[in-house]
Scaffold this motif. Structure first.
Motif, PDB file in Angstrom:
ATOM      1  N   ARG A  59       0.811  -1.230   0.000  1.00 44.63           N
ATOM      2  CA  ARG A  59       0.000   0.000   0.000  1.00 44.63           C
ATOM      3  C   ARG A  59       0.840   1.274   0.000  1.00 44.63           C
ATOM      4  N   ASP A  60       1.904   1.335   0.771  1.00 41.46           N
ATOM      5  CA  ASP A  60       2.704   2.554   0.882  1.00 41.46           C
ATOM      6  C   ASP A  60       4.020   2.489   0.105  1.00 41.46           C
ATOM      7  N   MET A  61       4.148   1.505  -0.775  1.00 42.27           N
ATOM      8  CA  MET A  61       5.376   1.372  -1.565  1.00 42.27           C
ATOM      9  C   MET A  61       5.225   2.063  -2.917  1.00 42.27           C
ATOM     10  N   GLN A  62       6.360   2.477  -3.469  1.00 41.71           N
ATOM     11  CA  GLN A  62       6.388   2.998  -4.836  1.00 41.71           C
ATOM     12  C   GLN A  62       6.275   1.804  -5.776  1.00 41.71           C
ATOM     13  N   VAL A  63       5.243   1.809  -6.615  1.00 43.79           N
ATOM     14  CA  VAL A  63       5.053   0.720  -7.575  1.00 43.79           C
ATOM     15  C   VAL A  63       4.411   1.271  -8.840  1.00 43.79           C
ATOM     16  N   ASP A  64       4.936   0.825  -9.971  1.00 47.30           N
ATOM     17  CA  ASP A  64       4.340   1.180 -11.255  1.00 47.30           C
ATOM     18  C   ASP A  64       3.570   0.008 -11.854  1.00 47.30           C
ATOM     19  N   ARG A  65       4.042  -1.208 -11.557  1.00 50.39           N
ATOM     20  CA  ARG A  65       3.403  -2.416 -12.086  1.00 50.39           C
ATOM     21  C   ARG A  65       3.498  -3.547 -11.066  1.00 50.39           C
ATOM     22  N   ILE A  66       2.515  -4.432 -11.140  1.00 50.30           N
ATOM     23  CA  ILE A  66       2.508  -5.659 -10.349  1.00 50.30           C
ATOM     24  C   ILE A  66       2.911  -6.773 -11.294  1.00 50.30           C
ATOM     25  N   GLY A  67       3.977  -7.503 -10.950  1.00 45.44           N
ATOM     26  CA  GLY A  67       4.477  -8.556 -11.822  1.00 45.44           C
ATOM     27  C   GLY A  67       4.258  -9.938 -11.251  1.00 45.44           C
ATOM     28  N   GLY A  68       4.062 -10.883 -12.143  1.00 44.22           N
ATOM     29  CA  GLY A  68       3.928 -12.280 -11.755  1.00 44.22           C
ATOM     30  C   GLY A  68       4.648 -13.164 -12.748  1.00 44.22           C
ATOM     31  N   VAL A  69       5.351 -14.162 -12.224  1.00 42.64           N
ATOM     32  CA  VAL A  69       6.073 -15.107 -13.071  1.00 42.64           C
ATOM     33  C   VAL A  69       5.141 -16.276 -13.384  1.00 42.64           C
ATOM     34  N   ALA A  70       5.069 -16.648 -14.669  1.00 45.06           N
ATOM     35  CA  ALA A  70       4.223 -17.773 -15.078  1.00 45.06           C
ATOM     36  C   ALA A  70       4.741 -19.060 -14.436  1.00 45.06           C
ATOM     37  N   LEU A  71       3.966 -19.871 -13.987  1.00 41.14           N
ATOM     38  CA  LEU A  71       2.531 -19.957 -13.981  1.00 41.14           C
ATOM     39  C   LEU A  71       1.937 -19.539 -12.639  1.00 41.14           C
ATOM     40  N   GLY A  72       2.595 -19.886 -11.555  1.00 43.01           N
ATOM     41  CA  GLY A  72       2.025 -19.670 -10.233  1.00 43.01           C
ATOM     42  C   GLY A  72       1.756 -18.229  -9.870  1.00 43.01           C
ATOM     43  N   GLY A  73       2.573 -17.297 -10.370  1.00 45.21           N
ATOM     44  CA  GLY A  73       2.402 -15.904 -10.020  1.00 45.21           C
ATOM     45  C   GLY A  73       1.327 -15.180 -10.813  1.00 45.21           C
ATOM     46  N   VAL A  74       0.824 -15.787 -11.884  1.00 43.69           N
ATOM     47  CA  VAL A  74      -0.124 -15.107 -12.759  1.00 43.69           C
ATOM     48  C   VAL A  74      -1.449 -14.779 -12.060  1.00 43.69           C
ATOM     49  N   PRO A  75      -2.146 -15.758 -11.465  1.00 41.41           N
ATOM     50  CA  PRO A  75      -3.414 -15.397 -10.816  1.00 41.41           C
ATOM     51  C   PRO A  75      -3.207 -14.478  -9.617  1.00 41.41           C
ATOM     52  N   LEU A  76      -2.103 -14.657  -8.916  1.00 39.70           N
ATOM     53  CA  LEU A  76      -1.811 -13.817  -7.754  1.00 39.70           C
ATOM     54  C   LEU A  76      -1.588 -12.372  -8.161  1.00 39.70           C
ATOM     55  N   ALA A  77      -0.717 -12.160  -9.136  1.00 38.77           N
ATOM     56  CA  ALA A  77      -0.424 -10.799  -9.594  1.00 38.77           C
ATOM     57  C   ALA A  77      -1.667 -10.158 -10.205  1.00 38.77           C
ATOM     58  N   THR A  78      -2.458 -10.937 -10.918  1.00 37.25           N
ATOM     59  CA  THR A  78      -3.684 -10.416 -11.514  1.00 37.25           C
ATOM     60  C   THR A  78      -4.646  -9.935 -10.429  1.00 37.25           C
ATOM     61  N   ALA A  79      -4.833 -10.746  -9.399  1.00 38.78           N
ATOM     62  CA  ALA A  79      -5.743 -10.380  -8.314  1.00 38.78           C
ATOM     63  C   ALA A  79      -5.245  -9.145  -7.563  1.00 38.78           C
ATOM     64  N   VAL A  80      -3.935  -9.061  -7.315  1.00 37.63           N
ATOM     65  CA  VAL A  80      -3.374  -7.891  -6.636  1.00 37.63           C
ATOM     66  C   VAL A  80      -3.535  -6.651  -7.510  1.00 37.63           C
ATOM     67  N   SER A  81      -3.295  -6.796  -8.796  1.00 29.76           N
ATOM     68  CA  SER A  81      -3.452  -5.692  -9.733  1.00 29.76           C
ATOM     69  C   SER A  81      -4.886  -5.164  -9.739  1.00 29.76           C
ATOM     70  N   LEU A  82      -5.852  -6.053  -9.646  1.00 29.98           N
ATOM     71  CA  LEU A  82      -7.257  -5.635  -9.600  1.00 29.98           C
ATOM     72  C   LEU A  82      -7.549  -4.807  -8.354  1.00 29.98           C
ATOM     73  N   ILE A  83      -6.944  -5.173  -7.236  1.00 26.27           N
ATOM     74  CA  ILE A  83      -7.179  -4.443  -5.985  1.00 26.27           C
ATOM     75  C   ILE A  83      -6.457  -3.101  -5.983  1.00 26.27           C
ATOM     76  N   THR A  84      -5.176  -3.116  -6.364  1.00 27.13           N
ATOM     77  CA  THR A  84      -4.376  -1.887  -6.288  1.00 27.13           C
ATOM     78  C   THR A  84      -4.603  -0.962  -7.485  1.00 27.13           C
ATOM     79  N   GLU A  85      -5.119  -1.537  -8.557  1.00 24.37           N
ATOM     80  CA  GLU A  85      -5.308  -0.829  -9.828  1.00 24.37           C
ATOM     81  C   GLU A  85      -3.992  -0.407 -10.470  1.00 24.37           C
TER      82      GLU A  85
END
Length: 182
Positions: A59-85
């Motif tokens: 929440r308080d970090m500098q971030v431009d993008r949420i990244g996920g490594v295929a395969l396991g990180g894809v649904p996780l990063a997608t869900a986080v991206s939806l929350i943080t926008e």
């Protein structure tokens, strides 16, 4: 539900993502337990808990993008991206030689900060490979959030590359809570 390590461990256990027995890990190492975060992410309530916990950490970090490594990180990063926008960036394990090619899905811009979301870290090898590829493109990567750290070297290996590893749950705590079930 509170966003605590113990609640996450309970959710992982309840959806049977934590299993005990004899397993061979991707690294080739043997283990008496297996953490199947891919199974957990197929359960909406568990995926929501994980993504809310990860989103709270950044929440308080500098971030431009949420990244996920295929395969396991894809649904996780997608869900986080939806929350943080924050925009999503997916990293393939190898370069694709068909279609548009490349290792990335999403924009890769020099100087941007990407926070990687990982399912399980053991030594950190696969996420370190992704970090090296991102850094070669001029992307800033300083943080990896993992659902479970198996505590088998990832923290130290990432620290050696100036990366902070933030686990939502630790294997030692999972084993401690399992007690007699092991």
């Amino acid at each position: 539900m509170e966003y605590t390590e113990d609640n996450l461990i309970t959710a992982l256990r309840d959806c049977e993502a934590i299993r005990f027995g004899d397993f061979t890990l991707a690294s080739g190492n043997k283990s008496r337990y297996y953490i199947d975060i891919k199974k957990a992410t197929s359960m909406p309530k568990v995926l929501k808990l994980i993504s809310e916990m990860a989103s709270e950490k950044i929440r308080d970090m500098q971030v431009d993008r949420i990244g996920g490594v295929a395969l396991g990180g894809v649904p996780l990063a997608t869900a986080v991206s939806l929350i943080t926008e924050d925009p999503l960036l997916l990293i393939r394990k190898s370069e694709k030689d068909y279609g548009t090619g490349g290792r990335f899905v999403g924009d890769v811009n020099k100087g941007e900060t990407v926070i990687l979301i990982e399912d399980v870290t053991t030594s950190g090898g696969s996420v370190i490979d992704a970090i090296d590829v991102l850094r070669s493109e001029g992307v800033v990567v300083n943080t990896v959030i993992t659902v479970v750290d198996r505590e088998e070297g990832a923290l130290e290996n990432l620290k050696a590359k100036n990366i902070e590893l933030i686990p939502l749950a630790r294997a030692s705590r999972i084993l401690e809570k399992a007690g007699d079930d092991v």
